[in-house]
Design a protein around this motif. Structure first.
Motif, mmCIF file in Angstrom:
data_model
loop_
_atom_site.group_PDB
_atom_site.id
_atom_site.type_symbol
_atom_site.label_atom_id
_atom_site.label_comp_id
_atom_site.label_asym_id
_atom_site.label_seq_id
_atom_site.Cartn_x
_atom_site.Cartn_y
_atom_site.Cartn_z
ATOM 1 N N GLY A 1 55.190 41.102 47.088
ATOM 2 C CA GLY A 1 56.440 41.624 47.620
ATOM 3 C C GLY A 1 57.630 40.703 47.435
ATOM 4 N N HIS A 2 57.398 39.465 47.020
ATOM 5 C CA HIS A 2 58.507 38.538 46.807
ATOM 6 C C HIS A 2 59.344 39.025 45.634
ATOM 7 C CE1 HIS A 2 60.669 34.848 45.820
ATOM 8 N NE2 HIS A 2 60.378 34.446 47.053
ATOM 9 N N GLU A 3 60.652 38.878 45.730
ATOM 10 C CA GLU A 3 61.552 39.403 44.692
ATOM 11 C C GLU A 3 61.343 38.746 43.328
ATOM 12 O OE1 GLU A 3 65.608 36.816 45.296
ATOM 13 O OE2 GLU A 3 65.310 38.534 46.616
ATOM 14 N N GLU A 4 60.792 37.558 43.286
ATOM 15 C CA GLU A 4 60.551 36.861 42.027
ATOM 16 C C GLU A 4 59.124 37.052 41.499
ATOM 17 O OE1 GLU A 4 62.843 35.128 40.234
ATOM 18 O OE2 GLU A 4 64.306 35.835 41.699
ATOM 19 N N MET A 5 58.330 37.887 42.186
ATOM 20 C CA MET A 5 56.917 38.015 41.832
ATOM 21 C C MET A 5 56.700 38.504 40.406
ATOM 22 S SD MET A 5 53.973 37.349 42.594
ATOM 23 C CE MET A 5 52.690 37.596 43.736
ATOM 24 N N ASP A 6 57.392 39.549 39.986
ATOM 25 C CA ASP A 6 57.182 40.080 38.638
ATOM 26 C C ASP A 6 57.478 39.038 37.566
ATOM 27 O OD1 ASP A 6 56.355 42.532 39.599
ATOM 28 O OD2 ASP A 6 58.282 43.530 39.252
ATOM 29 N N ALA A 7 58.592 38.346 37.697
ATOM 30 C CA ALA A 7 58.961 37.319 36.718
ATOM 31 C C ALA A 7 57.960 36.174 36.739
ATOM 32 C CB ALA A 7 60.368 36.796 36.999
ATOM 33 N N SER A 8 57.476 35.839 37.917
ATOM 34 C CA SER A 8 56.512 34.750 38.049
ATOM 35 C C SER A 8 55.174 35.109 37.403
ATOM 36 C CB SER A 8 56.324 34.409 39.530
ATOM 37 O OG SER A 8 55.440 33.337 39.679
ATOM 38 N N VAL A 9 54.726 36.327 37.620
ATOM 39 C CA VAL A 9 53.476 36.787 36.997
ATOM 40 C C VAL A 9 53.635 36.821 35.478
ATOM 41 C CG1 VAL A 9 51.915 38.754 36.727
ATOM 42 C CG2 VAL A 9 52.613 38.026 39.009
ATOM 43 N N ASP A 10 54.770 37.321 35.009
ATOM 44 C CA ASP A 10 55.017 37.346 33.563
ATOM 45 C C ASP A 10 54.954 35.936 32.976
ATOM 46 O OD1 ASP A 10 55.342 40.093 33.617
ATOM 47 O OD2 ASP A 10 57.541 40.023 33.526
ATOM 48 N N ALA A 11 55.525 34.961 33.687
ATOM 49 C CA ALA A 11 55.555 33.579 33.192
ATOM 50 C C ALA A 11 54.150 32.998 33.097
ATOM 51 C CB ALA A 11 56.432 32.720 34.093
ATOM 52 N N TYR A 12 53.329 33.188 34.125
ATOM 53 C CA TYR A 12 51.994 32.592 34.041
ATOM 54 C C TYR A 12 51.099 33.359 33.069
ATOM 55 C CZ TYR A 12 49.040 35.490 37.235
ATOM 56 O OH TYR A 12 48.293 36.479 37.827
ATOM 57 N N CYS A 13 51.328 34.659 32.908
ATOM 58 C CA CYS A 13 50.551 35.408 31.920
ATOM 59 C C CYS A 13 50.895 34.960 30.500
ATOM 60 C CB CYS A 13 50.772 36.905 32.087
ATOM 61 S SG CYS A 13 49.938 37.584 33.538
ATOM 62 N N GLU A 14 52.167 34.706 30.241
ATOM 63 C CA GLU A 14 52.569 34.201 28.925
ATOM 64 C C GLU A 14 51.960 32.823 28.678
ATOM 65 O OE1 GLU A 14 56.588 32.909 26.596
ATOM 66 O OE2 GLU A 14 56.680 34.763 27.754
ATOM 67 N N ALA A 15 51.948 31.979 29.713
ATOM 68 C CA ALA A 15 51.333 30.653 29.576
ATOM 69 C C ALA A 15 49.829 30.772 29.346
ATOM 70 C CB ALA A 15 51.619 29.812 30.823
ATOM 71 N N ALA A 16 49.182 31.719 30.010
ATOM 72 C CA ALA A 16 47.750 31.940 29.807
ATOM 73 C C ALA A 16 47.480 32.399 28.381
ATOM 74 C CB ALA A 16 47.221 32.969 30.812
ATOM 75 N N ASP A 17 48.288 33.333 27.891
ATOM 76 C CA ASP A 17 48.106 33.818 26.524
ATOM 77 C C ASP A 17 48.310 32.701 25.510
ATOM 78 O OD1 ASP A 17 47.508 36.330 27.473
ATOM 79 O OD2 ASP A 17 49.492 37.174 27.033
ATOM 80 N N SER A 18 49.288 31.849 25.741
ATOM 81 C CA SER A 18 49.526 30.715 24.859
ATOM 82 C C SER A 18 48.340 29.763 24.878
ATOM 83 C CB SER A 18 50.807 29.978 25.279
ATOM 84 O OG SER A 18 51.031 28.867 24.462
ATOM 85 N N LEU A 19 47.813 29.504 26.055
ATOM 86 C CA LEU A 19 46.647 28.624 26.191
ATOM 87 C C LEU A 19 45.445 29.220 25.451
ATOM 88 C CD1 LEU A 19 45.473 26.054 27.583
ATOM 89 C CD2 LEU A 19 44.846 27.538 29.491
ATOM 90 N N ILE A 20 45.234 30.504 25.617
ATOM 91 C CA ILE A 20 44.083 31.167 25.001
ATOM 92 C C ILE A 20 44.230 31.259 23.482
ATOM 93 C CG2 ILE A 20 42.827 33.353 24.797
ATOM 94 C CD1 ILE A 20 43.683 33.844 27.805
ATOM 95 N N MET A 21 45.379 31.734 23.020
ATOM 96 C CA MET A 21 45.499 32.122 21.617
ATOM 97 C C MET A 21 46.169 31.097 20.713
ATOM 98 S SD MET A 21 46.180 36.205 21.905
ATOM 99 C CE MET A 21 47.301 36.244 23.294
#
Length: 93
Positions: free
Chosen positions: A27-47
Motif C-alpha cells: 500500500g505504500h505509494e512507492e511500492m510499485d517503483a520499489s518492486v520494479d527496481a528490485y525485479c530489474e536488479a534480480a534479472d540483471s543478477l540472473i541473466m
C-alpha cells in the motif's frame, strides 16, 4: 538492463533493493517503483552477471524460480545459469 557488474556488487544491489522494498509494506505509494527496481536488479543478477561458483549458480536458479512464480519460467532464466555451469565446468570447478 544495465551493463553487467561483478557478482558481489550485483548481489549486494539486489539484496539492498529487495530489503528497501520489503520494508515499505503493501500500500505504500512507492511500492510499485520499489518492486520494479528490485525485479530489474534480480534479472540483471540472473541473466547478466556471471556466477563465480556453484553456490552462486544455485542462488541464481532459486532466484529465477522465485521471479517466475505463477508464470512459465522464461528460457533466459535457465540459459544464464546453464552458461555459468558450462564456464565453471570448463575451469574444472
Amino acid at each position: 538492463m544495465e551493463t553487467p557488474i561483478g557478482w558481489a556488487d550485483a548481489l549486494a544491489d539486489y539484496q539492498r533493493l529487495r530489503a528497501l522494498s520489503d520494508a515499505l509494506g503493501s500500500g505504500h505509494e512507492e511500492m510499485d517503483a520499489s518492486v520494479d527496481a528490485y525485479c530489474e536488479a534480480a534479472d540483471s543478477l540472473i541473466m547478466l552477471t556471471a556466477a563465480p561458483d556453484l553456490h552462486a549458480v544455485i542462488y541464481k536458479l532459486r532466484l529465477a524460480e522465485e521471479r517466475a512464480e505463477g508464470f512459465e519460467m522464461s528460457g533466459d532464466y535457465i540459459d544464464a545459469p546453464a552458461r555459468d555451469l558450462d564456464a565453471l565446468a570448463a575451469m574444472g570447478a
